[in-house]
Scaffold this motif. Structure first.
Motif, PDB file in Angstrom:
ATOM      1  N   LEU A  14       0.862  -1.178   0.000  1.00 20.38           N
ATOM      2  CA  LEU A  14       0.000   0.000   0.000  1.00 20.38           C
ATOM      3  C   LEU A  14       0.899   1.228   0.000  1.00 20.38           C
ATOM      4  CD1 LEU A  14      -1.904  -2.279   1.003  1.00 20.38           C
ATOM      5  CD2 LEU A  14      -3.037  -0.586   2.433  1.00 20.38           C
ATOM      6  N   VAL A  15       0.763   2.053  -1.023  1.00 19.04           N
ATOM      7  CA  VAL A  15       1.657   3.195  -1.201  1.00 19.04           C
ATOM      8  C   VAL A  15       0.862   4.497  -1.171  1.00 19.04           C
ATOM      9  CG1 VAL A  15       3.262   4.343  -2.774  1.00 19.04           C
ATOM     10  CG2 VAL A  15       3.322   1.850  -2.532  1.00 19.04           C
ATOM     11  N   GLY A  16       1.298   5.400  -0.327  1.00 17.31           N
ATOM     12  CA  GLY A  16       0.709   6.732  -0.321  1.00 17.31           C
ATOM     13  C   GLY A  16       1.338   7.594  -1.397  1.00 17.31           C
ATOM     14  N   ALA A  17       0.503   8.085  -2.319  1.00 15.61           N
ATOM     15  CA  ALA A  17       1.007   8.870  -3.450  1.00 15.61           C
ATOM     16  C   ALA A  17       1.168  10.342  -3.106  1.00 15.61           C
ATOM     17  CB  ALA A  17       0.056   8.722  -4.644  1.00 15.61           C
ATOM     18  N   GLY A  18       0.709  10.740  -1.917  1.00 11.84           N
ATOM     19  CA  GLY A  18       0.783  12.149  -1.570  1.00 11.84           C
ATOM     20  C   GLY A  18      -0.326  12.940  -2.253  1.00 11.84           C
ATOM     21  N   PRO A  19      -0.318  14.260  -2.115  1.00 18.27           N
ATOM     22  CA  PRO A  19      -1.409  15.080  -2.633  1.00 18.27           C
ATOM     23  C   PRO A  19      -1.352  15.386  -4.126  1.00 18.27           C
ATOM     24  CG  PRO A  19       0.167  16.432  -1.457  1.00 18.27           C
ATOM     25  CD  PRO A  19       0.617  15.019  -1.282  1.00 18.27           C
ATOM     26  N   GLY A  20      -0.285  15.016  -4.818  1.00 23.33           N
ATOM     27  CA  GLY A  20      -0.274  15.254  -6.259  1.00 23.33           C
ATOM     28  C   GLY A  20       1.077  15.558  -6.854  1.00 23.33           C
ATOM     29  N   ASP A  21       1.934  16.256  -6.123  1.00 25.86           N
ATOM     30  CA  ASP A  21       3.256  16.599  -6.630  1.00 25.86           C
ATOM     31  C   ASP A  21       4.139  15.355  -6.612  1.00 25.86           C
ATOM     32  OD1 ASP A  21       5.782  17.539  -7.157  1.00 25.86           O
ATOM     33  OD2 ASP A  21       5.724  19.161  -5.683  1.00 25.86           O
ATOM     34  N   PRO A  22       4.631  14.891  -7.771  1.00 23.88           N
ATOM     35  CA  PRO A  22       5.446  13.671  -7.785  1.00 23.88           C
ATOM     36  C   PRO A  22       6.740  13.799  -6.991  1.00 23.88           C
ATOM     37  CG  PRO A  22       5.513  14.768  -9.924  1.00 23.88           C
ATOM     38  CD  PRO A  22       4.445  15.450  -9.125  1.00 23.88           C
ATOM     39  N   ASP A  23       7.231  15.029  -6.798  1.00 18.09           N
ATOM     40  CA  ASP A  23       8.455  15.216  -6.033  1.00 18.09           C
ATOM     41  C   ASP A  23       8.263  14.932  -4.549  1.00 18.09           C
ATOM     42  OD1 ASP A  23       9.909  15.877  -8.249  1.00 18.09           O
ATOM     43  OD2 ASP A  23       9.726  18.040  -7.982  1.00 18.09           O
ATOM     44  N   LEU A  24       7.002  14.797  -4.115  1.00 19.22           N
ATOM     45  CA  LEU A  24       6.722  14.495  -2.713  1.00 19.22           C
ATOM     46  C   LEU A  24       6.640  13.000  -2.441  1.00 19.22           C
ATOM     47  CD1 LEU A  24       4.101  17.267  -1.855  1.00 19.22           C
ATOM     48  CD2 LEU A  24       6.534  17.216  -1.318  1.00 19.22           C
ATOM     49  N   LEU A  25       6.786  12.169  -3.474  1.00 21.41           N
ATOM     50  CA  LEU A  25       6.853  10.729  -3.254  1.00 21.41           C
ATOM     51  C   LEU A  25       8.111  10.396  -2.453  1.00 21.41           C
ATOM     52  CD1 LEU A  25       5.906   9.352  -6.784  1.00 21.41           C
ATOM     53  CD2 LEU A  25       4.619   8.939  -4.695  1.00 21.41           C
ATOM     54  N   THR A  26       7.997   9.439  -1.548  1.00 18.32           N
ATOM     55  CA  THR A  26       9.185   9.015  -0.816  1.00 18.32           C
ATOM     56  C   THR A  26      10.041   8.110  -1.700  1.00 18.32           C
ATOM     57  OG1 THR A  26       8.144   7.026   0.089  1.00 18.32           O
ATOM     58  CG2 THR A  26       7.882   9.068   1.350  1.00 18.32           C
TER      59      THR A  26
END
Length: 478
Positions: free
Chosen positions: A228-240
């Motif tokens: 299960l991966v949290g994609a964050g709010p939308g900005d791809p640079d915020l992916l871990t």
């Protein structure tokens, strides 16, 4: 993406080079380094090939005459550099017979372009900007050069030497891929990168059971797993980094409607992508069906990713999914993501807590008016509590009425923050009594509602209410 990066086999034919001067010679050196056979029409008559070794020079045919009348049989591409008007004419001729053509610094008359290249032997990285900015491409190349190990090409060649034998011993594709991932990421790969190839060969040859090394189950098949991966709010640079690794390792990705296209671009190219999300007011496949898909994917030996906007455990039903996976005996892991409330707070400078002003935070969700009707608003009237509402646009009126009737001040600052961290992010700020009107100004969701005095510290509030902000600061100072 206008230009698709491809790798042309320069051993399959000749490249016709037309042009003169340093520009043509630079392209000549590049082609020679790739082992190309080149027919060069020097438009100024100067066929100086000094600087090339004898082997490279031997593959260059020094052509004379009019390149526009040249025989194109056996030619696989045409390149014009420092060719002037002849380049445009050669482009027309190449297009007429379907040959790829590049006219240097002329996108209009080119059907392919040269990228910035990182050359590590068997590993080649091409960086392009669609021809718009070679300087940017060069800067990106420099960063990649600094990141890539010097012997990464040796590692590729090392794997190539063993590829056929491992294919015979591990016929299952998914299991074979995992075998090589463990080789590359483990001690054997480290030995190659350290220049100790002989030791690496002995270590690989010592693997008695490659399938077991790859993590095969008792039936000799690839073991499935769900992440299960949290994609964050939308900005791809915020992916871990961990999220990126999971997306690159995945065989199949089940993603929500709110996951942005830019984040989906981070998924491994050959992984299956299946949309399973839903938006308010639109039908979805249902949580039970999603759980079933995840279980079936893992049982078939696939590494499945359940990609969710925000964080899996904040209104993402992640808890329900891992409960279903646990009951089915499926291995799973969770990669957290930045939830939209935190994304909104960071982008619009709305601190969710603030010393002496906001000491508590409550996260709640309200898809519809009836959801808002089920909330005990009396516990949310504390002036020092920040309330963050997910999926609350359609229930904005009910949220306002619930808080007002419970005693929250109509002058409480509120913010509606839409599509946070994305290029089209939008914010509207005001007071609780005007919450529905603020929502109406937003050009579509998803949106986060932040209710509390902390909104008065946000950038949109300061821009729209400078005098109120100054008064608030003076009041706090007293």
């Amino acid at each position: 993406m206008r230009f698709l990066p491809v790798f042309l086999d320069l051993q399959s034919g000749k490249v016709l080079l037309v042009g003169a001067g340093d520009l043509a010679r630079a392209k000549l050196r590049l082609l020679a380094s790739a082992g190309a056979r080149v027919r060069w029409f020097a438009t100024d008559g100067d066929h100086d090939v000094r600087g090339l070794d004898d082997a490279d020079a031997a593959r260059i045919e020094l052509a004379h005459g009019d390149p526009l009348a040249a025989d194109l049989s056996g030619v696989i591409a045409i390149l014009c550099a420092g060719a002037g008007d002849i380049g445009v004419a050669m482009s027309a001729r190449a297009k007429a017979v379907g040959l790829p053509v590049n006219v240097m610094d002329d996108l209009v008359h080119s059907t392919f372009i040269f990228p910035a290249i990182v050359d590590r032997g068997d590993v080649v990285v091409a960086v392009g900007t669609g021809g718009t900015s070679p300087v940017v491409a060069r800067r990106v190349r420099e960063r990649i050069e600094a990141m890539l190990p010097a012997r990464i090409g040796d590692l590729a060649g090392f794997i190539g030497n063993f590829r056929k034998s491992i294919h015979t011993r591990i016929p299952e594709f998914a299991l074979r891929r995992r075998f090589w991932e463990r080789v590359i990421d483990g001690p054997i790969g480290a030995l190659v990168l350290a220049g100790r190839k002989d030791e690496a060969e002995k270590a690989l040859q010592a693997i008695a059971d490659p399938s077991a090394f790859a993590g095969a189950n008792a039936q000799g098949k690839a073991e499935g797993k769900v992440t299960l991966v949290g994609a964050g709010p939308g900005d791809p640079d915020l992916l871990t980094i961990k999220a990126l690794r999971a997306l690159q390792d995945a065989d199949v990705v089940f993603y929500d409607e709110l996951v942005s296209a830019e984040i989906l671009d981070r998924v491994r190219r050959d992984a299956a992508r299946i949309a399973v999300g839903r938006r308010v007011g639109k039908p979805g496949i249902g949580q039970d069906a999603i759980n079933k898909l995840l279980i079936e994917a893992a049982q078939s030996g696939q590494r499945a990713v359940r990609l969710k906007g925000g964080d899996p455990f904040i209104f993402g039903r992640g808890g329900e999914e891992i409960e279903a996976l646990r009951e089915a005996g499926i291995a799973y892991s969770v990669v957290p993501g930045i939830t939209a409330g935190l994304g909104a707070a960071a982008q619009f400078e709305a601190p969710l807590t603030y010393r002496h002003e906001a000491l508590r935070i409550t996260f709640l969700t309200a898809h519809k008016a009836r959801d808002a009707g089920n909330v005990d608003w009396s516990v949310l009237t504390d002036k020092k509590m920040t309330v963050v509402v997910y999926m609350g646009m359609t229930a904005a009126r009910s949220i306002r009425e619930g808080l007002l009737s419970a005693g929250r001040s109509p002058q409480t600052p509120v913010g509606v923050f839409a599509r946070v961290t994305r290029p089209d992010a939008q914010a509207e700020v005001g007071t609780l009594e005007h919450l529905p009107a603020l929502v109406a100004k937003i050009g579509g969701g998803p949106a986060i509602l932040i209710i509390g005095d902390v909104v008065a510290h946000s950038a949109p509030w300061r821009q729209s209410n400078p005098s109120q902000m100054i008064a608030k600061l003076l009041e706090a100072a007293e």
